[in-house]
Design an enzyme around this catalytic site. Structure first.
Site, PDB file in Angstrom:
ATOM      1  N   TRP A 174     -15.078 -73.406 -24.360  1.00  0.00           N
ATOM      2  CA  TRP A 174     -16.372 -71.737 -23.764  1.00  0.00           C
ATOM      3  C   TRP A 174     -15.710 -71.507 -25.123  1.00  0.00           C
ATOM      4  CZ3 TRP A 174     -16.173 -67.034 -23.304  1.00  0.00           C
ATOM      5  CH2 TRP A 174     -17.266 -65.681 -23.957  1.00  0.00           C
ATOM      6  N   HIS A 215     -12.786 -58.258 -34.950  1.00  0.00           N
ATOM      7  CA  HIS A 215     -13.236 -58.050 -33.368  1.00  0.00           C
ATOM      8  C   HIS A 215     -13.607 -56.612 -33.176  1.00  0.00           C
ATOM      9  CE1 HIS A 215     -12.431 -60.121 -29.573  1.00  0.00           C
ATOM     10  NE2 HIS A 215     -14.406 -61.018 -29.562  1.00  0.00           N
ATOM     11  N   GLU A 263     -17.507 -55.387 -36.135  1.00  0.00           N
ATOM     12  CA  GLU A 263     -18.629 -55.782 -35.097  1.00  0.00           C
ATOM     13  C   GLU A 263     -18.151 -54.924 -34.397  1.00  0.00           C
ATOM     14  OE1 GLU A 263     -16.564 -58.814 -32.857  1.00  0.00           O
ATOM     15  OE2 GLU A 263     -18.659 -58.990 -31.492  1.00  0.00           O
ATOM     16  N   GLU A 303     -10.747 -64.132 -33.876  1.00  0.00           N
ATOM     17  CA  GLU A 303     -10.675 -63.111 -32.604  1.00  0.00           C
ATOM     18  C   GLU A 303      -9.755 -63.678 -31.958  1.00  0.00           C
ATOM     19  OE1 GLU A 303     -14.401 -63.586 -31.545  1.00  0.00           O
ATOM     20  OE2 GLU A 303     -14.657 -64.453 -29.980  1.00  0.00           O
ATOM     21  N   HIS A 332     -24.338 -56.510 -31.629  1.00  0.00           N
ATOM     22  CA  HIS A 332     -25.442 -58.031 -30.840  1.00  0.00           C
ATOM     23  C   HIS A 332     -26.801 -58.621 -30.837  1.00  0.00           C
ATOM     24  CE1 HIS A 332     -21.034 -58.960 -29.973  1.00  0.00           C
ATOM     25  NE2 HIS A 332     -20.664 -58.790 -30.863  1.00  0.00           N
ATOM     26  N   ASN A 371      -8.790 -59.839 -21.611  1.00  0.00           N
ATOM     27  CA  ASN A 371      -9.772 -60.239 -21.839  1.00  0.00           C
ATOM     28  C   ASN A 371      -9.680 -61.093 -20.124  1.00  0.00           C
ATOM     29  OD1 ASN A 371     -12.222 -60.022 -20.142  1.00  0.00           O
ATOM     30  ND2 ASN A 371     -13.740 -60.463 -21.505  1.00  0.00           N
ATOM     31  N   ASP A 431     -22.548 -66.305 -33.491  1.00  0.00           N
ATOM     32  CA  ASP A 431     -21.739 -66.737 -33.429  1.00  0.00           C
ATOM     33  C   ASP A 431     -21.624 -68.237 -32.971  1.00  0.00           C
ATOM     34  OD1 ASP A 431     -18.400 -67.249 -32.090  1.00  0.00           O
ATOM     35  OD2 ASP A 431     -19.175 -64.957 -31.158  1.00  0.00           O
ATOM     36  N   ASP A 436     -14.765 -55.644 -24.752  1.00  0.00           N
ATOM     37  CA  ASP A 436     -13.678 -55.970 -23.727  1.00  0.00           C
ATOM     38  C   ASP A 436     -12.405 -55.590 -24.438  1.00  0.00           C
ATOM     39  OD1 ASP A 436     -15.021 -58.915 -24.600  1.00  0.00           O
ATOM     40  OD2 ASP A 436     -12.198 -58.501 -25.693  1.00  0.00           O
ATOM     41  N   GLU A 490     -19.555 -67.490 -37.395  1.00  0.00           N
ATOM     42  CA  GLU A 490     -18.589 -67.492 -37.230  1.00  0.00           C
ATOM     43  C   GLU A 490     -17.730 -68.502 -35.733  1.00  0.00           C
ATOM     44  OE1 GLU A 490     -18.830 -64.166 -34.782  1.00  0.00           O
ATOM     45  OE2 GLU A 490     -17.018 -64.037 -34.033  1.00  0.00           O
ATOM     46  N   ARG A 519     -26.124 -59.843 -35.249  1.00  0.00           N
ATOM     47  CA  ARG A 519     -25.617 -61.229 -34.620  1.00  0.00           C
ATOM     48  C   ARG A 519     -27.031 -61.432 -33.941  1.00  0.00           C
ATOM     49  NH1 ARG A 519     -20.594 -62.081 -30.351  1.00  0.00           N
ATOM     50  NH2 ARG A 519     -22.509 -62.389 -28.993  1.00  0.00           N
ATOM     51  N   TYR A 531     -23.313 -69.066 -24.706  1.00  0.00           N
ATOM     52  CA  TYR A 531     -22.893 -67.864 -25.381  1.00  0.00           C
ATOM     53  C   TYR A 531     -23.644 -66.814 -26.358  1.00  0.00           C
ATOM     54  CZ  TYR A 531     -20.027 -65.028 -28.146  1.00  0.00           C
ATOM     55  OH  TYR A 531     -19.511 -63.768 -27.862  1.00  0.00           O
ATOM     56  N   ARG A 586     -10.745 -61.988 -38.843  1.00  0.00           N
ATOM     57  CA  ARG A 586     -11.581 -61.355 -37.710  1.00  0.00           C
ATOM     58  C   ARG A 586     -10.694 -61.298 -36.728  1.00  0.00           C
ATOM     59  NH1 ARG A 586     -15.538 -60.411 -35.377  1.00  0.00           N
ATOM     60  NH2 ARG A 586     -15.420 -61.868 -34.148  1.00  0.00           N
ATOM     61  N   HIS A 640     -18.884 -69.722 -31.868  1.00  0.00           N
ATOM     62  CA  HIS A 640     -17.580 -69.596 -30.129  1.00  0.00           C
ATOM     63  C   HIS A 640     -17.263 -70.879 -30.063  1.00  0.00           C
ATOM     64  CE1 HIS A 640     -16.724 -67.223 -26.706  1.00  0.00           C
ATOM     65  NE2 HIS A 640     -17.425 -66.069 -27.815  1.00  0.00           N
TER      66      HIS A 640
HETATM   67  C1  GCO Z   1     -17.160 -61.677 -30.708  1.00  0.00           C
HETATM   68  C2  GCO Z   1     -16.557 -62.648 -29.022  1.00  0.00           C
HETATM   69  C3  GCO Z   1     -15.889 -62.305 -27.885  1.00  0.00           C
HETATM   70  C4  GCO Z   1     -15.123 -63.061 -27.034  1.00  0.00           C
HETATM   71  C5  GCO Z   1     -15.285 -61.639 -25.997  1.00  0.00           C
HETATM   72  C6  GCO Z   1     -13.902 -62.892 -24.824  1.00  0.00           C
HETATM   73  O1  GCO Z   1     -17.387 -62.046 -30.860  1.00  0.00           O
HETATM   74  O2  GCO Z   1     -17.356 -60.711 -29.277  1.00  0.00           O
HETATM   75  O3  GCO Z   1     -16.483 -63.915 -29.824  1.00  0.00           O
HETATM   76  O4  GCO Z   1     -17.656 -61.967 -27.212  1.00  0.00           O
HETATM   77  O5  GCO Z   1     -16.341 -63.658 -26.284  1.00  0.00           O
HETATM   78  O6  GCO Z   1     -13.914 -61.085 -26.898  1.00  0.00           O
HETATM   79  O7  GCO Z   1     -12.709 -61.841 -24.444  1.00  0.00           O
HETATM   80 MG    MG Z   2     -16.621 -64.232 -31.297  1.00  0.00          MG
END
Ligand code: GCO
Ligand code: MG
Length: 404
Positions: free
Chosen positions: A404, A314, A341, A264, A123, A38, A212, A318, A238, A148, A160, A285, A214
């Site tokens: 991020w 993961h 996921e 991930e 999600h 991505n 998550d 994306d 996560e 989640r 996020y 993950r 992040h």
């Molecule tokens: C998740 C991830 C994604 C990422 C994304 C970035 O837990 O699914 O954090 O949402 O942010 O894959 O490209």
């Molecule tokens: Mg994640």
């Protein structure tokens, strides 16, 4: 001898960008692999077209391990998201071909079904807690057994995991420059336990709840958050800290019994060796696309099994449906599966990618079509040209860059 006659990269954007590898054999069998990274899609496409595809033509498609070793060791320059995503796509496509030649779904080649179905988590999100609660209710009604939960932190725009007003995507922002989100750790640390507590208060403990972070906290902040979340009995917390700092998890572990998941952004077994062997995490993950394909993912999962770490691949939107299918075949067959996921894919992705996997009552199944069970409509793909997108960046209140 059967040989690979063509290896070709398809870049298409049905709803979002996907990079797909198509491998064709002299017997006319076609294999598909996902190579989507991505925000950096064209780097992988070029790596494959310029450096990988020319090596494949003339090779025996049955020699999956040998091809993996050739692409990994043979490049001299090892690991990294671009290289490992390219290797993954080749690996997935070769497993797809092997399954089609054998007339068996890939999970049968990996040892057969070790379970009846693959537990998945979805999600749920909201711009505030009431909106999140509505979304959790909607997903529980759909039959999900694991959810989640993410919600906007009051005062912080673009938290996020919460979709933009179009309601569909939450990371790809603008075509030219990345969107800039605001981040402040203090309000998040106060808000997250409240938000997850509200979910438990409304819906109880009869389903798995995940969250998550992040990669946004320091180790000691993550320890405190994990501790504060203990009453809410998360399935996992996560990516609490930036994932490349493996020893940071020792600090988190000293402060909380909330289960931890990470990986991930990892590309190889070396990225998680310490996390696994020191039992610093509960779930690994790594994804089939970014960690070297089915062959390498199974190697990581085998190491994890030795140390009581379970899998939690993961599976964001994306990664393409080819990756989702490949992940499900692995999930069906490994002994230490934990959860998968499943974010799903929005239309018109279904016009390009045809899948055989199914969801019912909280579980997915890859289906029993030979190979991965995915087809790609190349004629449809050309109608969705590449659409350059950037992931957002985070800035703290003083303007400095945060993870991020
Ligand atoms: C998740 C991830 C994604 C990422 C994304 C970035 O837990 O699914 O954090 O949402 O942010 O894959 O490209
Ligand atoms: Mg994640």
């Amino acid at each position: 001898m059967t040989t690979i006659t063509e290896a070709r990269v398809i870049v298409t954007s049905p709803g979002r960008n996907y990079v797909t590898l198509k491998i064709t054999t002299s017997d006319g069998v076609v294999g598909w692999g996902d190579a989507t990274l991505n925000g950096r899609e064209l780097a992988v496409a070029a790596y494959m077209t310029d450096h990988v595809c020319p090596l494949l033509v003339g090779r025996d498609p049955a020699r999956i391990e040998d091809t993996w070793q050739l692409l990994y060791r043979g490049a001299y320059w090892r690991r990294g998201p671009v290289t490992m995503t390219a290797i993954a796509a080749v690996d997935m496509a070769l497993w797809d071909i092997k399954g089609k030649v054998a007339g068996l779904p890939v999970y049968q080649l990996l040892g057969g079904a070790a379970r009846n179905g693959v537990l998945v988590y979805c999600h749920a999100s909201g711009s505030d807690v009431p909106a999140l609660l509505d979304d959790v209710a909607r997903h529980l009604d759909q039959g999900f057994l694991a959810v989640r939960a993410q919600a906007s932190v009051p005062g912080l725009e673009g938290t996020y995991g919460v979709p933009a007003p179009d309601g569909l995507l939450y990371e790809p922002a603008s075509a030219a420059l990345p969107a800039e989100h605001l981040w402040d750790t203090g309000p998040y640390l106060r808000f997250a336990p409240e938000m997850l507590g509200a979910v438990r208060e409304r819906f109880g403990f009869g389903f798995h709840l995940l969250h998550d972070v992040h990669h946004r906290l320091s180790p000691i902040e993550a320890g405190r958050l994990g501790h504060d979340l203990e009453p809410h009995r998360l399935f996992w917390l996560e990516d609490p800290t930036p994932a490349e700092d493996q020893s940071a998890f020792r600090v988190i572990r000293q402060h909380t019994t909330t289960p931890l998941a990470v990986g991930e952004v990892f590309n190889s077994i070396w990225d998680c060796q310490q996390l696994i062997t020191e039992r610093l995490i509960d779930y690994i993950r790594t994804s089939v696309t970014h960690a070297g394909g089915i062959t390498h993912l199974r190697r990581i999962f085998s190491l994890a099994d030795l140390y009581g770490v379970r899998t939690g691949s993961h599976g964001p939107g994306d990664l393409s449906p080819v990756a989702m299918a490949a992940a499900l075949h692995v999930d069906m067959s490994v002994p230490n599966f934990g959860i998968q996921e499943y974010m799903g894919h929005r239309d018109p992705a279904g016009e390009v990618f045809r899948t055989t996997y199914t969801f019912a009552d909280g579980y997915m199944h890859p289906g029993d079509a030979p190979g991965l069970g995915v087809d790609v409509d190349e004629d449809a793909a050309v109608h969705f040209p590449y659409d350059p997108r950037q992931l957002p960046v985070n800035r703290r209140l003083d303007g400095s860059v945060h993870d991020w």
